[in-house]
Design a protein around this motif. Structure first.
Motif: not given
Length: 876
Positions: A240-245
């Motif tokens: 999930a890290e690096g993705r848009r919220i």
């Protein structure tokens, strides 16, 4: 490196300190030797020394000369001696004539010698120089020097300066080293490559092991960092890290909106599935611009149960706090019990009843078999079937109340329906209680200082759950706090009762017989403690009456006892028939003496009192008044009009140094003179001016007698719980009419005695007092004869037909008569003795024009005689 540098600096400083100390010691000792030599040589070459040595008694000159020189030169001693070492002078005179301690041979050879010896003054550094004659012979020796103690003192005074210089150098070098080390650590962050690696490893371990979720977002709305706890709480997938919220799968929409807003959030609660999350969010500014946010998340789901328990505990603590504040606001046992009942309903129990042992209500300690009185009742409904207020109850041994009163331990009855013991008290009432819905009971004894005062009953009806062990603990704590206030109120009740009894015993129980006024009085002690208010009605000769009202400063037994002393003093001073201002002056002196005698009594404090003294004459209808710091009296005319007497205030009793003034009033018959203390008109809720106006309004009604006026004033002005004593005295004036007063002027000659005797006999026959004619003629003969022989004109005689027959003889002399026993050979001196034997009372009072000698005889009749009327109408 920093420690090494500091150690080197300390070592150098220590070496420098040692060197400086050694050098300083050497310099000081050298200076001491030089000074000793200089002083000794100077003194040895002084011309006065040579002359003194040639006298028969050299010490008489050399000793004071040496002492003056020693003090001026700043040395510890100057010793002059002969060639054999015998002293002519010494700072200690007892050493003169004794041998000098030291080496004198070098000086006898003409040399200057210095040494350190153990002399009479201690360890000494001294110089010995010769005193030579003109031919070169050594004729004497002079020694001067300093003790080692003073030499060391000089060194000690130098030591702080040396130490301060070294400490300053050490501090500067240490500060410089610290600054350099700090700059190096800041540039390198104090870490090498290995330390930096370990730091990041520890940071990562802590980040993912804490029980709090951590999220970091950037300015573009991307999820930069999420630790393991954040992934677990939000249900985030791996990667999930690096993705848009907004593109992160499984992220709750409300949480996503909060993360994208970037706003500040503090302890916001959000629902995420079946969890309650507490979120905090702060924007980050690493280089002065917004670049995202840091978010922390806590799971508060498990805290809800604990929060409920904490809220219950908070309510219980609040109840105990309110009980501490609300219970015991007064020192009244019944009121304190009711305050306890009111505090517990409805927050702890639905109904509370309090039963106290009957001796407690009177201030006494209860016994084991004391009856119980229902003293307080409080509940959520008034129609309960419990025993009513004021019911006297004898609890049977099987009841929780009886067991608790006997053992001092609280009892819990969770279910009254399954507890048969309490039904035995009153079976029919027990059924009514159960039918009413009351289902649980705690009976807690009121126990203070080892004494059980009563029992508090907590009943539960509206709440379905029964009392439990936690409730029992709370009930015990609540009752324990109230028991202390209850016991204080009980003790106060006992002390208050004793004080009131003492005070009432010191006040007049009934007004004395007199016909000058119709009087009514009232005294009410304060609820918080008795004071020193008093009143009095004192009959005076000539049909007059003294009216007194006073107030001693303070409350308690000390004020009551002082009031009794002052009241007794007023009676004694009134018997002297002094004017009101002189009465107050003597009282003022007495109060000062009492205050001086009680000065060491820490309970008494500084004494003070106020007093209002009035004398009313029913013949002239004049009233003389004087006051000492007291409130002015009020006069109610027969038509109902009122006014306060404009009377000089005077200082309170006990201040001293100021005179008192007397004012005179002419009162119409039927007027009411109202005298009172400040407790009647002064209260916390109103000022004294308003109280005096209320008093005026309450009395502005014609036709009332003094008793009706007294009741009207108390009903209109007294609060339910007065905070100060109240003394009220209302006197309605009466008149001794001219038909019962006879007065004649007597010629200033012996022949006038017979004329007055005949007139008096005729007047007594007119009054129906023929039985008193003989004794009255004898009394008048003796008194008039004394006035003519020993007094001065004018002479007057007055007869007063009141409750006694009063004979008064006036003359212009102030010479006081004295009663004495006449010797057998005396021709006179028996007149006053006869007067004293024939009359019931006799005495003297002084007037501005002279004096009056009076004598009173009881009227004939079965009870001493009572005049027919006192309104001016003649009797039968």
């Amino acid at each position: 490196m920093f420690v090494l540098q500091v150690a080197i600096v300390v070592l150098l400083a220590t070496g420098a300190l040692v060197a400086l100390l050694l050098q300083s010691r050497h310099d000081v000792e050298r200076e001491a030797r030089n000074r000793s030599i200089a002083v000794a040589e100077t003194f040895a070459h002084a011309p006065d020394v040579q002359e003194a040595l040639r006298t028969p008694d050299p010490s008489a000159i050399l000793q004071p000369l040496a002492e003056v020189t020693r003090k001026a030169a700043g040395v510890d001693f100057i010793v002059v001696m002969d060639t054999h070492g015998i002293r002519y002078s010494h700072p200690q005179p007892d050493r003169i004539g004794k041998r000098f301690v030291g080496t004198i041979e070098p000086s006898l050879a003409g040399r200057v010698h210095t040494e350190s010896v153990d002399g009479p003054l201690g360890q000494e550094i001294q110089a010995v120089v010769p005193v030579t004659a003109p031919d070169g012979r050594v004729v004497a020796l002079v020694s001067a020097g300093l003790t080692v103690e003073h030499v060391t003192g000089v060194l000690d005074r130098q030591f702080p300066v040396i130490l301060l210089a070294i400490a300053t150098g050490l501090a500067l070098s240490t500060a410089g080293t610290a600054l350099i080390s700090r700059r190096l650590r800041r540039q390198t962050h104090g870490l090498g490559t290995q330390e930096m690696t370990r730091m990041y490893e520890h940071h990562d371990a802590v980040l993912h092991s804490v029980r709090e979720g951590v999220l970091i977002t950037d300015g573009d709305g991307r999820l930069v960092l999420a630790n393991d706890e954040a992934k677990r709480l939000l249900g985030l997938p791996e990667g999930a890290e690096g993705r848009r919220i907004g593109d992160v799968p499984g992220l709750d929409s409300r949480m996503a909106d909060l993360l994208l807003s970037g706003r500040v959030a503090t302890d916001e609660v959000l629902e995420a599935g079946d969890r309650l999350l507490v979120v905090n969010q702060r924007p980050t500014h690493p280089r002065g611009r917004a670049e995202g946010a840091a978010v922390t998340i806590r799971d508060s789901t498990d805290m809800q149960v604990l929060t409920g328990r904490a809220e219950a505990a908070r309510k219980r603590l609040r109840l105990l706090y309110d009980a501490t504040v609300d219970i015991g606001t007064t020192l009244d046992v019944t009121r304190t019990a009711q305050e306890l009942a009111d505090v517990a309903v409805p927050r702890f129990a639905d109904f509370v009843t309090i039963d106290l042992a009957t001796p407690v209500l009177d201030g006494d300690e209860p016994g084991a078999d004391a009856d119980m009185l229902r003293t307080a009742v409080s509940g959520i409904r008034p129609d309960h079937p419990l025993y009513p207020l004021g019911r006297l109850i004898d609890f049977k041994p099987s009841t929780p109340q009886a067991r608790g009163y006997g053992t001092g331990e609280a009892e819990l009855v969770p279910d009254l329906a399954d507890a048969p013991g309490w039904r035995a008290q009153d079976l029919q009432r027990a059924e009514a209680i159960l039918a009413f819905g009351i289902h649980s009971l705690i009976a807690a004894p009121l126990k203070a200082r080892g004494v059980v005062l009563g029992v508090v009953n907590f009943w539960r009806a509206a709440k379905p759950e029964p009392f439990d062990e936690d409730d029992l603990s709370l009930a015990e704590e609540l009752v324990a706090r109230a028991a202390v206030a209850m016991d204080n109120a009980r003790r106060y009740t006992r002390e208050h009762t004793l004080a009131v009894t003492l005070q009432r015993s010191l006040l007049p129980r009934a007004l004395p017989e007199q016909s000058a006024v119709d009087a009514a009085h009232s005294y009410l002690p304060a609820q918080s403690g008795v004071g020193g208010d008093w009143f009095d009605v004192i009959p005076l000769p000539g049909g007059r009456v003294a009216l007194v009202v006073g107030d001693v400063v303070g409350h308690g037994l000390h004020a009551a006892a002082t009031m009794g002393r002052l009241r007794t003093a007023v009676h004694n001073f009134s018997s002297l028939d002094l004017p009101p201002e002189e009465i107050l002056a003597r009282l003022d002196d007495l109060v000062q003496r009492i205050d001086h005698d009680d000065g060491d009594d820490t309970d008494g404090g500084v004494l003070g009192a106020t007093c209002l003294y009035a004398v009313y004459d029913p013949v002239s209808r004049n009233c003389a008044l004087s006051r000492a710091g007291h409130l002015p009296p009020l006069v109610v005319a027969p038509d109902g009009s009122t006014h306060f007497v404009d009377l000089p205030a005077g200082p309170p009793l006990g201040l001293g140094g100021m005179p008192f003034e007397t004012a005179e009033l002419h009162l119409a018959e039927g007027s009411q003179l109202v005298m009172y203390t400040d407790g009647l008109v002064e209260q916390r809720t109103r000022d004294i001016g308003e109280g005096m106006e209320l008093l005026r309004s309450a009395l502005a009604h014609p036709g009332r007698d003094p008793h009706e006026s007294c009741r009207a004033v108390l009903a209109a002005m007294l609060p339910s719980r007065p905070t100060d004593d109240v003394a009220l005295l209302i006197a309605r004036t009466r008149t001794l009419g001219p038909d019962r007063v006879a007065q004649w002027d007597v010629p200033f000659q012996p022949s006038g005695v017979g004329v007055v005797r005949n007139l008096a006999a005729a007047k007594l026959e007119e009054w129906g007092l023929d039985e008193l004619a003989f004794t009255t003629e004898l009394i008048l003969s003796e008194l008039i004869t004394n006035a003519v022989r020993h007094g001065s004109a004018p002479v007057r005689v007055r007869l007063l037909h009141d409750h006694v027959l009063t004979c008064e003889v006036w003359d212009g002399s102030s010479t006081a008569p004295h009663l004495r026993y006449a010797a057998t050979t005396d021709e006179g001196g028996r007149g006053l003795f006869l007067v004293a034997q024939l009359s019931e009372h006799w005495g003297t009072r002084y007037t501005p024009e002279g004096k009056v000698i009076w004598a009173e005889q009881p009227l004939p009749g079965p009870s001493g005689g009572v005049p027919p009327e006192v309104d001016g109408e003649p009797g039968p």
